[in-house]
Scaffold this active site. Structure first.
Site, PDB file in Angstrom:
ATOM      1  N   GLN A 286     -59.957  21.058-109.549  1.00  0.00           N
ATOM      2  CA  GLN A 286     -59.450  19.742-109.977  1.00  0.00           C
ATOM      3  C   GLN A 286     -60.604  18.842-110.391  1.00  0.00           C
ATOM      4  OE1 GLN A 286     -56.367  18.566-110.121  1.00  0.00           O
ATOM      5  NE2 GLN A 286     -55.181  20.172-109.147  1.00  0.00           N
ATOM      6  N   CYS A 412     -47.760  17.731-114.410  1.00  0.00           N
ATOM      7  CA  CYS A 412     -48.652  17.012-115.333  1.00  0.00           C
ATOM      8  C   CYS A 412     -47.898  16.628-116.598  1.00  0.00           C
ATOM      9  CB  CYS A 412     -49.887  17.857-115.646  1.00  0.00           C
ATOM     10  SG  CYS A 412     -49.478  19.500-116.216  1.00  0.00           S
TER      11      CYS A 412
HETATM   12  N1  SAH Z   1     -52.011  23.974-107.749  1.00  0.00           N
HETATM   13  C1  SAH Z   1     -53.332  24.159-108.291  1.00  0.00           C
HETATM   14  C2  SAH Z   1     -53.398  24.446-109.792  1.00  0.00           C
HETATM   15  C3  SAH Z   1     -52.345  23.893-110.667  1.00  0.00           C
HETATM   16  S1  SAH Z   1     -52.641  24.126-112.389  1.00  0.00           S
HETATM   17  C4  SAH Z   1     -54.202  22.959-107.924  1.00  0.00           C
HETATM   18  O1  SAH Z   1     -53.708  21.955-107.430  1.00  0.00           O
HETATM   19  O2  SAH Z   1     -55.405  23.019-108.128  1.00  0.00           O
HETATM   20  C5  SAH Z   1     -51.396  25.295-112.832  1.00  0.00           C
HETATM   21  C6  SAH Z   1     -51.752  26.732-112.460  1.00  0.00           C
HETATM   22  O3  SAH Z   1     -50.662  27.567-112.831  1.00  0.00           O
HETATM   23  C7  SAH Z   1     -52.967  27.287-113.203  1.00  0.00           C
HETATM   24  O4  SAH Z   1     -53.868  27.780-112.248  1.00  0.00           O
HETATM   25  C8  SAH Z   1     -52.383  28.440-114.052  1.00  0.00           C
HETATM   26  O5  SAH Z   1     -53.265  29.535-114.181  1.00  0.00           O
HETATM   27  C9  SAH Z   1     -51.164  28.809-113.273  1.00  0.00           C
HETATM   28  N2  SAH Z   1     -50.047  29.483-113.995  1.00  0.00           N
HETATM   29  C10 SAH Z   1     -49.676  29.327-115.274  1.00  0.00           C
HETATM   30  N3  SAH Z   1     -48.539  30.013-115.530  1.00  0.00           N
HETATM   31  C11 SAH Z   1     -48.182  30.608-114.365  1.00  0.00           C
HETATM   32  C12 SAH Z   1     -47.085  31.427-113.979  1.00  0.00           C
HETATM   33  N4  SAH Z   1     -46.123  31.758-114.854  1.00  0.00           N
HETATM   34  N5  SAH Z   1     -47.018  31.860-112.707  1.00  0.00           N
HETATM   35  C13 SAH Z   1     -47.986  31.504-111.816  1.00  0.00           C
HETATM   36  N6  SAH Z   1     -49.045  30.736-112.123  1.00  0.00           N
HETATM   37  C14 SAH Z   1     -49.139  30.284-113.383  1.00  0.00           C
END
Ligand code: SAH
Length: 457
Positions: A286, A412
């Protein structure tokens, strides 16, 4: 088709809203015009430059009455740079705008009325907050080196010495890198010809630890005058890691896959709350640690864990929310599509001695339904934090079947959030809390966290 205005017309309008790129939006006799460099409350004379059926674009010619929310941007290149869209808007107004954006999406797309909104969580210090910056390096027209940022929607580099939303130490790093490049004639990379060496300067800073990483992205496997480079960078307080990233592809993806360590560790460490995270040049992390802590505290509050709950954290990235909630839950399971992120998540669990978290690689909409079908898994709380496109419907269907007491949705993109909440709340859930969190001041982006509670049958 006739529109109320045509190209080159001059009209006077009031700006009433802001578009997704930060441009002002106003109406002339009901016809919508998008005008760059204006903000809510401006009364302006604008010149029409392009018209479409339902809306058009215009250029600011004269501010008849500037908005009371206008402020002088701190950054001299704010209006040209693609990074900030709202620096010319008072921060309190930015927050109001973001909160309204969430409320409007929930009303218009989600069909909710009586929205249980808590006040937006803003930043105390909306400058110098980013812990990661990527500065493109190129050539100026006069042959000198340009280090800075891309102008909005282009790849021309605006030369700059300081970024007002990046870490303050970046200014020292950029000053040194500029003199190093000039003194030793390091060739900046040129996109058009695919010639030259140095493409980007990537910096990461541990907000709590003060640890600094500099990673130079090069179109090659080495850099001349390494000793002088290392010596100079080591003088910067907090320097912990210096490395190269090899990117020899003709692409505008910034980072390649290979890291060449030059000096120090291959990672820096930072904390969110009590949890330590190891951050390497390629890890996702983040970018606003102060607001992330607040966001996760809200998640913890909404989850209201007492120690015997099972939590599923979907789209878990490097496990940041999972590990945060593991402090209070019986067991947390994380699911994430990128294998390296799951490796980071597992290692982060280890270094924090957290044993009640387990991670799975795969698409949330495949892993969760499969596990539910095969193992009849249970959840008391499900957290989702999807990318902008939101959750797949098959995932929402599985959540409905699993029937957790609580769903926490971190988003987001308020539009896809509203769409997904509508689906869940048409069935068994009630929207009980909504809170916007400003993770990116001066940009149009807004993060939202919401709590859904299952209606008793
Ligand atoms: N919860 C984490 C990251 C959120 S960002 C935090 O707070 O830091 C969204 C994440 O979803 C990214 O890491 C991306 O790689 C992942 N992502 C995207 N599509 C996805 C899917 N279909 N299934 C699981 N993860 C996915």
């Amino acid at each position: 088709m006739e529109t109320v205005v045509k190209k080159n017309d001059l009209v006077e309008i009031t700006i009433e809203d802001i578009g997704s790129d930060g441009e002002g939006i106003g109406k002339y006799q009901g016809y919508t015009l998008f005008v760059k460099d204006t903000t809510v409350g401006d009364r302006a004379i604008v010149k029409v430059i392009k018209t479409g059926k339902t809306y058009g674009f215009a250029r600011l010619m004269e501010l008849v009455k500037p908005s009371e929310y206008r402020v002088e941007p701190r950054c001299p290149i704010a209006s040209k740079c693609g990074g900030c869209q709202l620096q010319h808007m008072d921060y309190a107004k930015q927050l109001e705008y973001k909160e309204n954006k969430v409320r409007n999406c929930l009303t218009r797309i989600g069909g909710f009325c009586d929205i249980p909104m808590e006040p937006i969580c803003g930043m105390e210090e909306p400058y110098y907050y980013r812990n990661k910056s990527q500065f493109p390096v190129g050539k100026r027209r006069d042959g000198g080196v340009a280090i800075g940022f891309y102008a909005g929607r282009t790849h021309s580099i605006i030369d700059t010495e300081r970024c007002y939303i990046g870490a303050e130490v970046n200014t020292d790093i950029l000053r040194f890198m500029r003199s190093f490049i000039e003194q030793y004639h390091i060739e900046p990379y040129e996109e058009e010809t695919h010639q030259g060496l140095l493409r980007h300067i990537l910096t990461r800073v541990g907000y709590r630890t003060g640890e600094v990483m500099v990673c130079l992205v090069v179109n090659g496997r080495d850099i001349p005058h390494k000793e002088e480079l290392i010596k100079g960078l080591r003088e910067i307080p907090g320097m912990k890691s210096i490395c190269l990233n090899v990117n020899q592809s003709k692409t505008n993806v910034i980072l390649g896959e290979t890291i060449v360590p030059l000096w120090g560790e291959s990672y820096i460490t930072d904390y969110i709350g009590d949890i330590a995270y190891r951050i390497s040049p390629l890890s996702f992390y983040q970018v606003n640690p102060v607001q992330t802590k607040k966001l996760y505290d809200i998640a913890l509050l909404y989850a209201d864990l007492h120690g015997d709950e099972v939590v599923w954290d979907l789209y878990c990235g490097i496990g940041t929310i999972s590990l945060f909630l593991a402090q209070k839950a019986k067991m947390v399971y994380g699911v994430e599509i990128i294998p390296q992120a799951i490796e980071d998540a597992k290692r982060n669990a280890q270094i924090n001695n957290i044993r009640n978290a387990e991670f799975f690689v795969g698409a949330a909409e495949e892993v969760l339904p499969a596990k539910y079908q095969e193992e009849n898994i249970h959840a008391d709380v499900i957290v989702v934090d999807p990318p902008r496109k939101g959750c797949a419907q098959s995932l929402l269907d599985t959540i409905l079947k699993m029937a957790p007491k609580k769903v926490i949705y971190v988003s987001c993109d308020p539009a896809t959030l509203a769409r997904d909440l509508k689906y869940l709340c048409e069935k068994d859930y009630e929207l009980t809390k909504v809170r916007a969190v400003d993770q990116f001041s001066h940009s149009v982006h807004v993060e939202t966290i919401i709590l859904l509670q299952r209606l008793e049958a």
